[in-house]
Design a protein around this motif. Structure first.
Motif, PDB file in Angstrom:
ATOM      1  N   ILE A  27       9.010  -7.181  25.892  1.00 43.55           N
ATOM      2  CA  ILE A  27       8.183  -5.996  25.198  1.00 43.55           C
ATOM      3  C   ILE A  27       8.497  -6.218  23.786  1.00 43.55           C
ATOM      4  O   ILE A  27      10.005  -5.938  23.530  1.00 43.55           O
ATOM      5  CB  ILE A  27       8.034  -4.466  25.582  1.00 43.55           C
ATOM      6  N   LYS A  28       7.594  -5.814  22.820  1.00 41.91           N
ATOM      7  CA  LYS A  28       7.736  -6.315  21.136  1.00 41.91           C
ATOM      8  C   LYS A  28       6.118  -5.397  20.426  1.00 41.91           C
ATOM      9  O   LYS A  28       5.655  -5.743  21.542  1.00 41.91           O
ATOM     10  CB  LYS A  28       8.372  -7.625  21.244  1.00 41.91           C
ATOM     11  N   PRO A  29       6.881  -4.892  19.701  1.00 40.97           N
ATOM     12  CA  PRO A  29       5.537  -4.133  19.463  1.00 40.97           C
ATOM     13  C   PRO A  29       5.082  -5.040  18.478  1.00 40.97           C
ATOM     14  O   PRO A  29       5.154  -4.708  17.307  1.00 40.97           O
ATOM     15  CB  PRO A  29       6.485  -2.634  18.749  1.00 40.97           C
ATOM     16  N   PHE A 305      11.674   5.027  26.330  1.00 42.65           N
ATOM     17  CA  PHE A 305      12.449   4.707  24.952  1.00 42.65           C
ATOM     18  C   PHE A 305      11.269   3.999  24.750  1.00 42.65           C
ATOM     19  O   PHE A 305      10.862   2.809  23.852  1.00 42.65           O
ATOM     20  CB  PHE A 305      13.888   3.919  25.210  1.00 42.65           C
ATOM     21  N   MET A 306      10.735   3.081  25.954  1.00 44.24           N
ATOM     22  CA  MET A 306      10.137   1.544  25.529  1.00 44.24           C
ATOM     23  C   MET A 306       8.532   2.055  24.824  1.00 44.24           C
ATOM     24  O   MET A 306       8.376   1.554  23.583  1.00 44.24           O
ATOM     25  CB  MET A 306       9.917   0.818  26.827  1.00 44.24           C
ATOM     26  N   GLY A 310       7.562   1.379  21.299  1.00 40.53           N
ATOM     27  CA  GLY A 310       6.406   0.921  20.558  1.00 40.53           C
ATOM     28  C   GLY A 310       5.855   1.892  19.377  1.00 40.53           C
ATOM     29  O   GLY A 310       4.979   1.413  18.707  1.00 40.53           O
ATOM     30  N   ILE A 311       5.968   3.111  19.585  1.00 38.13           N
ATOM     31  CA  ILE A 311       5.539   4.256  18.417  1.00 38.13           C
ATOM     32  C   ILE A 311       5.840   3.713  17.278  1.00 38.13           C
ATOM     33  O   ILE A 311       5.644   4.317  16.099  1.00 38.13           O
ATOM     34  CB  ILE A 311       5.430   4.905  19.304  1.00 38.13           C
ATOM     35  N   PHE A 312       7.141   4.397  17.149  1.00 38.40           N
ATOM     36  CA  PHE A 312       7.884   4.207  16.087  1.00 38.40           C
ATOM     37  C   PHE A 312       9.476   3.134  15.296  1.00 38.40           C
ATOM     38  O   PHE A 312       9.562   3.141  14.578  1.00 38.40           O
ATOM     39  CB  PHE A 312       9.388   5.786  16.518  1.00 38.40           C
TER      40      PHE A 312
END
Length: 636
Positions: A27-29, A305-306, A310-312
């Motif tokens: 998963i990558k933001p 954590f994920m 994703g948010i920060f």
């Protein structure tokens, strides 16, 4: 529907965790996974201003991949968070982009997003983006030469899911306007490709240029240093990044060692508790439920954590790094504290008040040894040694152990465990003098349970502290004794120092320079080292003297204590063939392990003693033969 039980729970949670971690690791933001383009050309010009800022100018040629999503927005990174958003201007194919369409990026931590709107670059088409902006606080003191100022710069790069390489990359760093002294400057990281002079603000200015062709899409670092007086700016101090990197690596290694040490301690502590602690007697819990709770915590921690990542973004990694350091060094501090608590001086007084409510002061030395989870072989020795000293028992041989009950006088007034031990020694028959292991086991089980009964209504931790204090006081008394003493001078203290977890080390420290004179009254019943007081053996040193004139014989107290320590180590295996299994059977009797709830492999096997204390919180010295150690938990 079948239920998952026992070790199946652990396997289930393990498999689920592996799947989630595998999915989460990919998963990558990012905005989307459908962009694709080529960077045909990128030029980055960095102009060093006299106020300590830099003006950054980009010219980037894009070609959108056939079949990919049209390029409708471009994220451009800036070196630090002090960049001036209002100074950023952009053009696409020579057309100005409205300042309202230049915003703080929602994808990269530090940078802007530039919306192309109707000027987007469609698949299989090309376009040129021009961006210019100012970034203050970019000039720092050189970390190798304080008379120099330095600037370091990394051109913006793109996620390798979108673009794999730069067809051509050029970086130009312009020194402060009017500066041309090339012999006083230096480059950072990569040697420059060439240099030249250009007119900037009407002044000749030195320029360093770096070029790359067909370069992988990744971060590249460039930098220069020049005399600090070339600008009108107070240089802030900056740390050497190589030194900082080395410090981070060293701290990480130390922290990792601390965490691994803590994990090893926790695992060892759990195994030790599961196998060697017999007091207080209570049913053990199945570790599968604990492991399941740990795995659930790991899974939910990973999910959170994920979410936060994703948010920060990458700030989460920085926070985790500091948590990692704090945890690692905290664990090192804890392990150091536990180590120091093991080697504290024997006469150090506990911090607690001895006269506190809930302390049971009526326990015998043997019962005090039980609540301290003293090794069972030492408990057996204390019982035997007490009977030897009282004249009721004699050691005839040691391998195998052979005893003789020499007197039953006063047996009715004895402690129950003393009576039972005498009855466990047959006085006739094939097993004469050999301790009956079945009766010995029952003696120890009854002793543990009886001690537990005596402790009801009392605070276990406070009581253990009280008897630790008694041990410390005994050592303090011995410390203040003269070098030449009689057994009677030390007899009261001896019972307490024997149950000290550091008996061997402290006896060497405080007894090496002290000596017994005269044979102890119980010595004829004690098998070890009889020759020390054997007059016939001793007389050959004085062949001309009569027995009456032979000088007084003496023996080193530490030597005597060492013989006792050796006997305590070996006493268990001289009574039964496998004392480890014997101790385990006692633990499993007073603190039975739970029955398996189902599933293959529900049974458990051990190689040492057993443990039942669920509230145990502090370790103690581990003696050579299977047994147990200190449990500093408040009784419920």
């Amino acid at each position: 529907m079948s239920k998952i039980k026992g070790k199946g729970k652990i396997l289930f949670f393990t498999l689920i965790s592996i799947v989630l971690i595998f999915i989460g690791s990919n998963i990558k933001p990012v905005r989307a996974a459908t962009y694709g383009f080529e960077i045909d050309y990128m030029q980055a010009n960095v102009y060093i201003e006299i106020d300590g800022s830099v003006t950054i100018e980009y010219t980037i040629n894009f070609t959108c991949d056939l079949g990919a999503r049209a390029i409708d927005v471009v994220d451009i990174g800036f070196p630090n968070q002090h960049y001036n958003l209002t100074s950023v201007q952009a053009k696409i194919n020579g057309k100005n982009i409205a300042s309202s369409r230049i915003q703080v990026s929602e994808v990269i931590p530090i940078g802007v997003e530039i919306w192309l709107d109707s000027n987007r670059i469609d698949p299989d088409e090309s376009g040129q983006l021009y961006v210019i902006g100012n970034n203050p606080q970019m000039v720092f003191q050189d970390y190798e030469n304080q008379s120099l100022a330095s600037v370091e710069f990394s051109p913006t790069w793109f996620d390798d899911d979108y673009a794999s390489r730069y067809e051509y990359l050029e970086v130009n760093i312009y020194f402060p306007p009017g500066y041309t002294e090339g012999n006083l400057v230096k480059y950072h990281y990569t040697p420059y490709t060439d240099f030249r002079e250009e007119i900037v603000d009407g002044l000749k200015t030195l320029v360093y240029r770096w070029t790359k062709s067909n370069a992988p899409m990744q971060q590249y670092m460039y930098g220069v240093s020049f005399p600090a007086d070339a600008i009108d700016y107070q240089l802030p101090w900056t740390a050497n990044p190589q030194v900082v990197s080395n410090i981070i690596v060293i701290l990480s290694i130390i922290s990792l060692i601390g965490l691994l040490g803590g994990i090893s301690y926790a695992v060892g502590r759990y195994i030790w508790r599961s196998k060697k602690i017999y007091y207080p007697p209570r049913k053990r819990t199945y570790p599968g439920s604990i492991c399941g709770a740990i795995w659930i915590g790991i899974i939910f921690g990973f999910i959170f954590f994920m979410m936060f990542w994703g948010i920060f973004g990458d700030i989460v990694w920085i926070i985790l790094f500091f948590i990692f350091l704090i945890a690692g060094f905290g664990m090192i501090g804890f392990l150091i504290y536990k180590a120091l608590s093991r080697i504290r001086l024997p006469y150090s007084k506990p911090d607690m008040k001895i006269e506190c409510v809930g302390v049971n002061k009526d326990l015998s030395v043997v019962e005090a040894a039980i609540i301290k989870n003293t090794d069972l072989n030492k408990v057996i020795f204390l019982i035997m040694f007490g009977l030897i000293r009282s004249g009721h028992l004699q050691v005839l041989d040691i391998e195998p152990l052979k005893l003789q009950v020499v007197s039953t006088k006063g047996i009715s007034k004895m402690k129950t465990y003393l009576k039972k031990f005498l009855k466990a020694v047959p006085e006739s028959g094939a097993e004469e003098g050999k301790v009956n292991d079945i009766k010995l086991k029952k003696l120890l089980v009854d002793l543990i349970k009886a001690t537990h009964g005596k402790m009801k209504g009392y605070n276990l931790e406070a009581t253990i502290h009280y008897y630790d204090y008694m041990i410390n006081e005994a050592w303090e008394t011995i410390k203040n004794m003269p070098t030449e003493i009689k057994w009677e001078d030390i007899e009261k203290e001896f019972d307490w120092i024997v149950i000290d977890d550091m008996f061997e080390k402290r006896s060497e420290r405080y007894l090496t320079h002290r000596y017994y004179y005269y044979r102890p009254y119980w010595y004829d019943h004690y098998f070890y080292y009889r020759y020390y007081w054997g007059r016939g053996y001793y007389r050959h040193y004085y062949p001309t003297a009569s027995l009456k004139t032979v000088p007084m014989q003496h023996i080193n107290m530490h030597t005597m204590c060492d013989s006792i320590a050796r006997s305590m180590e070996n006493i268990g295996n001289t009574i039964v063939k496998n004392f480890t299994s014997f101790a385990e059977s006692i633990v499993n009797t007073v603190a039975p392990a739970p029955k398996p709830t189902g599933g293959r492999g529900g049974g458990r096997s051990y190689s040492g003693g057993g443990c039942a204390c669920e509230a145990c919180s502090a370790p103690s010295a581990v003696w050579p033969i299977a047994g147990s150690s200190v449990c500093n938990a408040a009784m419920t």
